[in-house]
Design an enzyme around this catalytic site. Structure first.
Site, PDB file in Angstrom:
ATOM      1  N   SER A 138     -16.415 -21.993 -30.756  1.00 31.03           N
ATOM      2  CA  SER A 138     -15.908 -22.481 -29.351  1.00 31.03           C
ATOM      3  C   SER A 138     -16.607 -23.973 -29.940  1.00 31.03           C
ATOM      4  O   SER A 138     -15.870 -24.347 -30.615  1.00 31.03           O
ATOM      5  CB  SER A 138     -17.801 -23.048 -29.272  1.00 31.03           C
ATOM      6  OG  SER A 138     -19.347 -23.038 -30.295  1.00 31.03           O
ATOM      7  N   GLU A 167     -10.869 -17.340 -19.796  1.00 33.24           N
ATOM      8  CA  GLU A 167     -12.362 -17.723 -19.166  1.00 33.24           C
ATOM      9  C   GLU A 167     -11.968 -16.771 -17.674  1.00 33.24           C
ATOM     10  O   GLU A 167     -11.203 -17.266 -16.792  1.00 33.24           O
ATOM     11  CB  GLU A 167     -12.762 -18.856 -18.520  1.00 33.24           C
ATOM     12  CG  GLU A 167     -13.679 -19.204 -18.361  1.00 33.24           C
ATOM     13  CD  GLU A 167     -14.184 -19.313 -20.129  1.00 33.24           C
ATOM     14  OE1 GLU A 167     -13.967 -19.194 -21.244  1.00 33.24           O
ATOM     15  OE2 GLU A 167     -15.977 -19.419 -19.829  1.00 33.24           O
ATOM     16  N   CYS A 191     -42.266   2.427 -29.020  1.00 31.58           N
ATOM     17  CA  CYS A 191     -42.958   1.568 -27.825  1.00 31.58           C
ATOM     18  C   CYS A 191     -43.160   0.175 -28.918  1.00 31.58           C
ATOM     19  O   CYS A 191     -44.369   0.723 -29.934  1.00 31.58           O
ATOM     20  CB  CYS A 191     -43.852   1.947 -27.276  1.00 31.58           C
ATOM     21  SG  CYS A 191     -45.124   1.041 -26.669  1.00 31.58           S
ATOM     22  N   ASP A 225       0.996  -1.164  -0.387  1.00 29.79           N
ATOM     23  CA  ASP A 225      -0.039   0.397   0.444  1.00 29.79           C
ATOM     24  C   ASP A 225       0.768   1.203  -0.240  1.00 29.79           C
ATOM     25  O   ASP A 225       0.724   1.975  -0.794  1.00 29.79           O
ATOM     26  CB  ASP A 225      -0.975  -0.092   0.933  1.00 29.79           C
ATOM     27  CG  ASP A 225      -1.858  -0.969   0.140  1.00 29.79           C
ATOM     28  OD1 ASP A 225      -2.148  -1.627  -0.191  1.00 29.79           O
ATOM     29  OD2 ASP A 225      -2.670  -1.503   1.865  1.00 29.79           O
ATOM     30  N   ASP A 284     -16.596 -22.874 -16.803  1.00 32.35           N
ATOM     31  CA  ASP A 284     -17.787 -21.749 -16.872  1.00 32.35           C
ATOM     32  C   ASP A 284     -18.139 -20.829 -16.342  1.00 32.35           C
ATOM     33  O   ASP A 284     -18.550 -20.124 -15.158  1.00 32.35           O
ATOM     34  CB  ASP A 284     -19.411 -22.817 -16.007  1.00 32.35           C
ATOM     35  CG  ASP A 284     -20.331 -22.554 -17.179  1.00 32.35           C
ATOM     36  OD1 ASP A 284     -20.700 -22.358 -17.807  1.00 32.35           O
ATOM     37  OD2 ASP A 284     -21.303 -22.968 -16.243  1.00 32.35           O
ATOM     38  N   LYS A 306     -12.876 -27.508 -18.087  1.00 34.09           N
ATOM     39  CA  LYS A 306     -13.953 -26.429 -19.189  1.00 34.09           C
ATOM     40  C   LYS A 306     -14.480 -25.464 -18.177  1.00 34.09           C
ATOM     41  O   LYS A 306     -15.108 -25.698 -17.100  1.00 34.09           O
ATOM     42  CB  LYS A 306     -15.144 -27.561 -20.099  1.00 34.09           C
ATOM     43  CG  LYS A 306     -15.392 -25.937 -20.769  1.00 34.09           C
ATOM     44  CD  LYS A 306     -16.248 -26.786 -21.884  1.00 34.09           C
ATOM     45  CE  LYS A 306     -17.382 -25.873 -22.854  1.00 34.09           C
ATOM     46  NZ  LYS A 306     -18.271 -25.165 -21.863  1.00 34.09           N
ATOM     47  N   CYS A 323     -50.993   3.976 -23.528  1.00 36.02           N
ATOM     48  CA  CYS A 323     -50.958   2.612 -24.551  1.00 36.02           C
ATOM     49  C   CYS A 323     -51.669   1.512 -24.734  1.00 36.02           C
ATOM     50  O   CYS A 323     -52.035   1.169 -22.900  1.00 36.02           O
ATOM     51  CB  CYS A 323     -49.027   2.307 -24.048  1.00 36.02           C
ATOM     52  SG  CYS A 323     -48.222   0.881 -24.804  1.00 36.02           S
ATOM     53  N   TYR A 363      -6.249 -20.237 -21.728  1.00 35.49           N
ATOM     54  CA  TYR A 363      -5.985 -21.477 -22.275  1.00 35.49           C
ATOM     55  C   TYR A 363      -5.587 -22.010 -23.400  1.00 35.49           C
ATOM     56  O   TYR A 363      -5.226 -22.475 -24.514  1.00 35.49           O
ATOM     57  CB  TYR A 363      -7.235 -22.650 -22.357  1.00 35.49           C
ATOM     58  CG  TYR A 363      -8.838 -21.870 -22.568  1.00 35.49           C
ATOM     59  CD1 TYR A 363      -9.760 -21.335 -21.640  1.00 35.49           C
ATOM     60  CD2 TYR A 363      -8.895 -21.708 -23.971  1.00 35.49           C
ATOM     61  CE1 TYR A 363     -10.481 -20.475 -22.070  1.00 35.49           C
ATOM     62  CE2 TYR A 363     -10.050 -21.125 -23.925  1.00 35.49           C
ATOM     63  CZ  TYR A 363     -10.756 -20.270 -23.150  1.00 35.49           C
ATOM     64  OH  TYR A 363     -11.921 -19.715 -23.740  1.00 35.49           O
ATOM     65  N   ARG A 396     -16.555 -12.561 -26.212  1.00 36.28           N
ATOM     66  CA  ARG A 396     -17.233 -13.296 -27.420  1.00 36.28           C
ATOM     67  C   ARG A 396     -17.825 -12.898 -28.482  1.00 36.28           C
ATOM     68  O   ARG A 396     -17.412 -12.629 -29.459  1.00 36.28           O
ATOM     69  CB  ARG A 396     -17.389 -14.926 -27.123  1.00 36.28           C
ATOM     70  CG  ARG A 396     -17.031 -15.550 -28.299  1.00 36.28           C
ATOM     71  CD  ARG A 396     -17.712 -16.934 -27.915  1.00 36.28           C
ATOM     72  NE  ARG A 396     -19.191 -17.647 -27.480  1.00 36.28           N
ATOM     73  CZ  ARG A 396     -20.020 -18.215 -27.137  1.00 36.28           C
ATOM     74  NH1 ARG A 396     -18.809 -19.991 -26.864  1.00 36.28           N
ATOM     75  NH2 ARG A 396     -20.262 -18.527 -26.533  1.00 36.28           N
TER      76      ARG A 396
HETATM   77  S1  IVH Z   1     -10.762 -24.067 -26.126  1.00 32.39           S
HETATM   78  C1  IVH Z   1     -11.250 -22.772 -30.525  1.00 32.39           C
HETATM   79  N1  IVH Z   1     -10.061 -24.524 -23.856  1.00 32.39           N
HETATM   80  O1  IVH Z   1     -15.739 -23.247 -23.466  1.00 32.39           O
HETATM   81  C2  IVH Z   1     -10.601 -22.955 -28.352  1.00 32.39           C
HETATM   82  N2  IVH Z   1     -12.719 -23.115 -24.580  1.00 32.39           N
HETATM   83  O2  IVH Z   1     -17.216 -23.607 -25.965  1.00 32.39           O
HETATM   84  C3  IVH Z   1     -11.819 -22.965 -28.193  1.00 32.39           C
HETATM   85  N3  IVH Z   1     -14.064 -22.800 -21.801  1.00 32.39           N
HETATM   86  O3  IVH Z   1     -16.405 -20.504 -25.088  1.00 32.39           O
HETATM   87  C4  IVH Z   1     -11.421 -22.595 -26.676  1.00 32.39           C
HETATM   88  N4  IVH Z   1     -13.012 -23.551 -21.146  1.00 32.39           N
HETATM   89  O4  IVH Z   1     -15.428 -20.024 -23.518  1.00 32.39           O
HETATM   90  C5  IVH Z   1     -10.944 -23.557 -24.470  1.00 32.39           C
HETATM   91  N5  IVH Z   1      -9.826 -24.445 -21.496  1.00 32.39           N
HETATM   92  C6  IVH Z   1     -11.178 -24.332 -22.124  1.00 32.39           C
HETATM   93  C7  IVH Z   1     -12.370 -23.606 -22.243  1.00 32.39           C
HETATM   94  C8  IVH Z   1     -12.716 -22.999 -22.581  1.00 32.39           C
HETATM   95  C9  IVH Z   1     -13.932 -22.833 -20.661  1.00 32.39           C
HETATM   96  C10 IVH Z   1     -14.917 -22.077 -22.833  1.00 32.39           C
HETATM   97  C11 IVH Z   1     -14.754 -21.493 -23.722  1.00 32.39           C
HETATM   98  C12 IVH Z   1     -15.895 -21.447 -24.709  1.00 32.39           C
HETATM   99  C13 IVH Z   1     -16.362 -21.941 -25.028  1.00 32.39           C
HETATM  100  C14 IVH Z   1     -16.480 -23.175 -25.337  1.00 32.39           C
END
Ligand code: IVH
Length: 691
Positions: free
Chosen positions: A92, A179, A424, A47, A126, A124, A445, A227, A145
């Site tokens: 995706s 992510e 509207c 700080d 979320d 993966k 309305c 990733y 995205r």
């Molecule tokens: S690879 C072309 N790796 O999952 C590469 N995606 O359904 C595609 N996600 O939009 C993505 N963890 O937001 C990749 N270890 C991971 C991931 C990951 C989460 C998400 C990402 C993507 C979605 C794909």
């Protein structure tokens, strides 16, 4: 080292040098803390240096640096989140739902590649997907995205996330995918304080990232794991890409695995002691373990991503329309109800509030077919980045209202995020925004009038028997009634001229109207549909002394919020709304009309209530469902309170009893899970009777 000179003693060159040093050292400390989780300095020392940097930047604004850690606190200025094109394809993933699907995908991919492959396996996460663009080592842009081709520029917001490097360890130009997530342990706490709570950590993270003031993003402890890296000259394998990203200062998921029948796993294990290594035959066991362990993480994971390690093979395999052929998501759960958004329409509510609704291709979800799902408001559409044609997953919130939870696959039509029309859809009046919602402010309305009349006549309000929405629509369309006050003055006889209405039916409508006139003052008050005046506020007002409409209208005329906030339970916002709404000429006209028709606009003060034995003391009750003897169900809550119990609107760990009637939904499940006592109406009556 940063000196303790007051900055005024420094010449610009010295200042620049000190600022550079401070940035470097503070960025290193942040990296150690947020990326490595290995702090090497006390908070106090940190700080002290940070304050020094702030002061120096204030005194020498020209020496400000783009990688300064002071940007992490964000700004209170309102920003736009402009749409910008992506320079990499943001795709995706294809999905597998079983070990067998995965095995055959690996076999097919190896066959197409013409060789035995290695796979990197990542969790993966979320969260909210982000692309970070670095130019010569500096974070230049952070883009959502979007539809995969264009996304929103949220750079200022992303800069507040401590684990996102502002400057890399090398001056490279690279795009990085990752992510953004909110640790699970913090979600409940943060969500509880929000005006509009989010359904899950992902939506809270995505919603936060779209705040227009970056200082508000800085207040939320978001985190990142990256990733994918898109370098101008790539290494040969994905494993090396991850290593390169780590070396540049990014946070990489340590829970990564590597499966290969061809590589020497022992030497790789030495390079990554925390990773899991194995042969293809080990994969099924790994999948099971990962499924079991997913709750052990402080972030949500919905599966694993299997990725071909050899980048030359990736290149050769290429892409389909929306996913690479070299990766697949192994999902832990079968898909929830998924469908395609065929259109988005806007509804105009009785208060003029605009609600976008997704018309989806009908899909079966827990026993009923869903074709419409609420999208709440534009902010919610934005955080989902939802476009017409997208494939979405839907759920039933609180087990009743269908909601779009997330986009699972972007449309291939190039549609971008849907936007609320400017006017509207019912009357064409330009919309105005108040808080998170847009409104049509034209009291004439037609959709609003229809909503107001339906609400007024509805089950929980005036409860007018035999006058359902269809009949009301006919009356409104024929211009027989123009607002709620006309309900008691029109002659139901005129309906006889219309198809489908006979003597008997008309007589029933008359009786329904007549009977509804017996509704008490509180119900009449609620039926008016004045924003903020629901059951609860009506009760507070009446019990707070506003026992007739004239006293209430006079109080509103004085425009003094204290006249209302003096009642425990009524806040500033409600008081302001009451003053505004009750002063509207059309509201007053409505009240006058209804009064002339003989509706109850006052209530007798009750005889003093008997003080009952406090048999419910120490108990916390929640009430859900409907009841024979307690209509509205608030009257059951009243009985609990009269006996010393506490009543809350939701089930929490503090809930000791749940009074559950037919139609009880998720509250019942939650109360069961938390071990609260479930009480049915018959037993409740016994409890009330026992001394
Ligand atoms: S690879 C072309 N790796 O999952 C590469 N995606 O359904 C595609 N996600 O939009 C993505 N963890 O937001 C990749 N270890 C991971 C991931 C990951 C989460 C998400 C990402 C993507 C979605 C794909």
């Amino acid at each position: 080292m940063p000196s303790s000179n007051t900055s005024s003693n420094l010449n610009p060159e010295q200042a620049e040098q000190e600022i550079e040093q401070l940035c470097q050292i503070l960025n290193r400390y942040q990296y150690e803390y947020h990326v490595l989780s290995r702090p090497s300095v006390s908070d106090r020392e940190y700080d002290r240096l940070f304050d020094r940097l702030l002061q120096m930047e204030n005194d020498f604004p020209q020496a400000h640096r783009p990688d300064s850690p002071t940007q992490r606190v964000g700004s209170d200025l309102t920003q736009e989140l402009p749409e910008v094109p992506h320079t990499i394809p943001v795709l995706s993933l294809d999905k597998a739902y079983s070990a067998e699907d995965l095995r055959s995908w690996i076999a097919k991919t190896s066959k197409n590649a013409g060789q035995s492959l290695s796979f990197v396996v990542e969790e993966k996460i979320d969260g909210a997907s982000i692309v970070l663009y670095y130019e010569q080592g500096l974070l230049a842009r952070a883009v959502t995205r979007g539809n995969g081709l264009v996304g929103n520029d949220i750079t200022a917001n992303i800069k507040t996330i401590r684990a996102v490097p502002l400057r890399l360890t090398q001056s490279v130009t690279v795009a990085v995918r990752g992510e953004i997530f909110l640790p699970r342990s913090l979600f409940e706490r943060i969500n509880a304080e929000l005006e509009i709570p989010y359904a899950n950590p992902r939506n809270l993270a995505a919603g936060t990232l779209r705040r227009v003031k970056s200082a508000e993003v800085a207040a939320v402890p978001l985190d990142i794991l990256v990733y994918e890296g898109y370098f101008s000259s790539s290494p040969e394998t994905h494993l090396e890409v991850l290593e390169a990203l780590f070396a540049l200062g990014f946070k990489i998921n340590p829970h990564t695995a590597f499966y290969s029948d061809r590589r020497d796993l022992e030497t790789l294990r030495e390079r990554h002691p925390a990773w899991t290594f194995g042969k293809f035959s080990d994969i099924p066991t790994f999948l099971e373990r990962a499924r079991k362990n997913r709750r052990a993480r402080d972030y949500e994971i919905d599966g694993l991503v299997f990725k071909v390690d050899e980048l030359a093979v990736r290149e050769a395999l290429g892409f389909t329309g929306h996913h690479p052929r070299w990766a697949i998501a192994f999902k832990f759960e079968a898909p929830q109800a998924e469908s395609v958004v065929e259109n988005i329409e806007v509804q105009v509510g009785r208060t003029g509030r605009i609600t976008p609704v997704a018309r989806i291709k009908p899909v079966l979800l827990s026993g009923s077919t869903i074709a419409n799902a609420t999208l709440h408001n534009q902010d919610y559409v934005d955080l989902l980045e939802l476009a017409i044609g997208d494939r979405v997953s839907v759920s039933k919130r609180g087990d009743v209202i269908p909601a779009v939870e997330r986009v699972v696959e972007k449309n291939e039509l190039g549609n971008t995020t849907w936007r609320t029309p400017e006017t509207c859809p019912s009357c064409g009046t330009p919309l105005t925004r108040h808080g998170a919602h847009q409104f049509c402010e034209n009291p004439k309305c037609l959709d609003q009038i229809r909503g107001r009349i339906r609400f007024f006549a509805g089950r929980n309000q005036m409860d007018i028997d035999n006058l359902g929405p269809e009949t009301l629509d006919v009356l409104i369309e024929r211009d027989i009634i123009r607002d709620v006050e006309d309900l008691y003055t029109f002659d139901p006889q005129v309906l006889l001229d219309l198809p489908g209405f006979g003597e008997k039916k008309v007589q029933l409508i008359r009786e329904g109207l007549q009977k509804s006139k017996r509704q008490g003052y509180r119900n009449v008050l609620v039926s008016l549909g004045i924003p903020e005046i629901g059951q609860k506020v009506a009760e507070l007002l009446v019990e707070g002394g506003y026992r007739d409409i004239d006293t209430l209208l006079e109080a509103a005329e004085k425009k003094d919020p204290a006249l209302f906030t003096g009642i425990h339970g009524i806040g500033e916002k409600t008081a302001q709304t009451l003053i505004e709404e009750l002063s509207r000429p059309e509201v007053r006209r409505r009240i006058e009309g209804l009064r002339k028709s003989g509706l109850h606009f006052s209530e007798e003060a009750p005889a003093r209530q008997v003080i009952l034995p406090q048999t419910f003391a120490g108990q916390t009750w929640c009430v859900t469902g409907s009841f024979e003897n307690f209509k509205p169900r608030e009257s059951a809550m009243e009985e609990v309170k009269r006996r010393g119990g506490r009543v809350t609107s939701g089930v929490t760990s503090k809930t000791t009893h749940l009074l559950a009637g037919p139609g009880a939904g998720s509250k019942l499940d939650k109360a069961r899970a938390l071990g609260a006592q479930i009480v049915e109406e018959a037993d409740f009556l016994k409890l009330l009777a026992s001394p």
